[in-house]
Design a protein around this motif. Sequence first.
Motif, PDB file in Angstrom:
ATOM      1  N   ILE A   1       0.842  -1.195   0.000  1.00 22.17           N
ATOM      2  CA  ILE A   1       0.000   0.000   0.000  1.00 22.17           C
ATOM      3  C   ILE A   1       0.879   1.246   0.000  1.00 22.17           C
ATOM      4  O   ILE A   1       1.796   1.394   0.830  1.00 22.17           O
ATOM      5  N   PHE A   2       0.593   2.134  -0.957  1.00 22.91           N
ATOM      6  CA  PHE A   2       1.261   3.444  -1.025  1.00 22.91           C
ATOM      7  C   PHE A   2       0.264   4.502  -0.554  1.00 22.91           C
ATOM      8  O   PHE A   2      -0.836   4.599  -1.099  1.00 22.91           O
ATOM      9  N   ARG A   3       0.640   5.274   0.439  1.00 24.47           N
ATOM     10  CA  ARG A   3      -0.202   6.363   0.937  1.00 24.47           C
ATOM     11  C   ARG A   3       0.497   7.685   0.643  1.00 24.47           C
ATOM     12  O   ARG A   3       1.551   7.971   1.199  1.00 24.47           O
ATOM     13  N   LEU A   4      -0.112   8.435  -0.268  1.00 21.13           N
ATOM     14  CA  LEU A   4       0.468   9.694  -0.722  1.00 21.13           C
ATOM     15  C   LEU A   4       1.908   9.480  -1.217  1.00 21.13           C
ATOM     16  O   LEU A   4       2.809  10.303  -0.981  1.00 21.13           O
ATOM     17  N   GLY A   5       2.124   8.344  -1.895  1.00 25.38           N
ATOM     18  CA  GLY A   5       3.421   8.057  -2.489  1.00 25.38           C
ATOM     19  C   GLY A   5       4.397   7.335  -1.591  1.00 25.38           C
ATOM     20  O   GLY A   5       5.458   6.904  -2.059  1.00 25.38           O
ATOM     21  N   ARG A   6       4.075   7.189  -0.319  1.00 28.70           N
ATOM     22  CA  ARG A   6       4.981   6.520   0.621  1.00 28.70           C
ATOM     23  C   ARG A   6       4.420   5.137   0.959  1.00 28.70           C
ATOM     24  O   ARG A   6       3.208   4.961   1.115  1.00 28.70           O
ATOM     25  N   VAL A   7       5.355   4.175   1.104  1.00 29.21           N
ATOM     26  CA  VAL A   7       4.950   2.801   1.394  1.00 29.21           C
ATOM     27  C   VAL A   7       4.617   2.675   2.869  1.00 29.21           C
ATOM     28  O   VAL A   7       5.393   3.094   3.744  1.00 29.21           O
ATOM     29  N   ILE A   8       3.442   2.110   3.145  1.00 28.09           N
ATOM     30  CA  ILE A   8       3.084   1.781   4.518  1.00 28.09           C
ATOM     31  C   ILE A   8       3.850   0.520   4.909  1.00 28.09           C
ATOM     32  O   ILE A   8       3.919  -0.443   4.152  1.00 28.09           O
ATOM     33  N   ALA A   9       4.443   0.502   6.099  1.00 26.71           N
ATOM     34  CA  ALA A   9       5.321  -0.591   6.518  1.00 26.71           C
ATOM     35  C   ALA A   9       4.600  -1.928   6.422  1.00 26.71           C
ATOM     36  O   ALA A   9       3.485  -2.095   6.929  1.00 26.71           O
ATOM     37  N   GLY A  10       5.282  -2.879   5.776  1.00 21.25           N
ATOM     38  CA  GLY A  10       4.754  -4.239   5.698  1.00 21.25           C
ATOM     39  C   GLY A  10       3.758  -4.430   4.581  1.00 21.25           C
ATOM     40  O   GLY A  10       3.023  -3.504   4.209  1.00 21.25           O
ATOM     41  N   ALA A  11       3.727  -5.635   4.053  1.00 23.61           N
ATOM     42  CA  ALA A  11       2.768  -5.996   3.006  1.00 23.61           C
ATOM     43  C   ALA A  11       1.524  -6.584   3.658  1.00 23.61           C
ATOM     44  O   ALA A  11       1.598  -7.276   4.670  1.00 23.61           O
TER      45      ALA A  11
END
Length: 255
Positions: free
Chosen positions: A31-41
């Motif tokens: 998951i990308f939130r505002l271009g940044r990856v949220i930790a962990g899949a």
Amino acid sequence: MELFFLVLLALLLVLLVSAVRIVQEYERGVIFRLGRVIAGAKGPGLFFIIPFIDRMVKVNLQTVTMNVPAQDVITRDNVTVRVDAVVYFNVYEPVKATVAIQNYLFGTSQVAQTTLRSVCGTAELDELLSERERLNSQMQSIVDELTEPWGVKVTLVEIKDVALPTEIQRAMGRQAEAERDRRAKIINAEGEFQAAEKLAEAAAVIARHPIAYQLRMLQTVTEVAAEKNSTLVLPIPIELLGPFRSAFGDAAEQP
């Protein structure tokens, strides 16, 4: 007002549907939130994301079987061959496979092709044909090391086929034929040598026991007579004529 509520309800339904994500058992969601990856899949299961803010990229964790296209390789002994292979790998870190490389499938394929050419180019033709397990292990180690930063684990690399030029095939056929002829001549010579040894041992036994020759002759006659032949040739040993020859010799010496 009713129209406004209907539009609002429809908008809420659209947002709800766009917020729902389902990740299969063999997948993970990055998951990308505002271009940044949220930790962990994320995954597997049902997840909700924030519409227009979050973006989910699904990564398949199943083992991928990839054919490596045939490569023209010049071996160390200057023989041109065409070699193809197959690579088995899977993603073990979905975040790296999504962020570290643009397309991990294409990247792994290119690494496998270049590694196939380089490894086969350092081996001689005989090694390429007879030591495939060593070359497979070497290629697997190299490709796995290069793809590790991408979160990709290469479990196996196998050379499928080695296409030889027609001239090399004919030369190898002549070599194999000459090798078979050499082995046949050696086996024949060993058989003659062993037969000569046994005949020498048999002659030594007969020399010590002359009656053994007579017994052997009678056994041979029995085997020949069992075949119901109309004519039976009975050999007489020279040793049996010894007394008669001595008697005739003594009579000839008398005046």
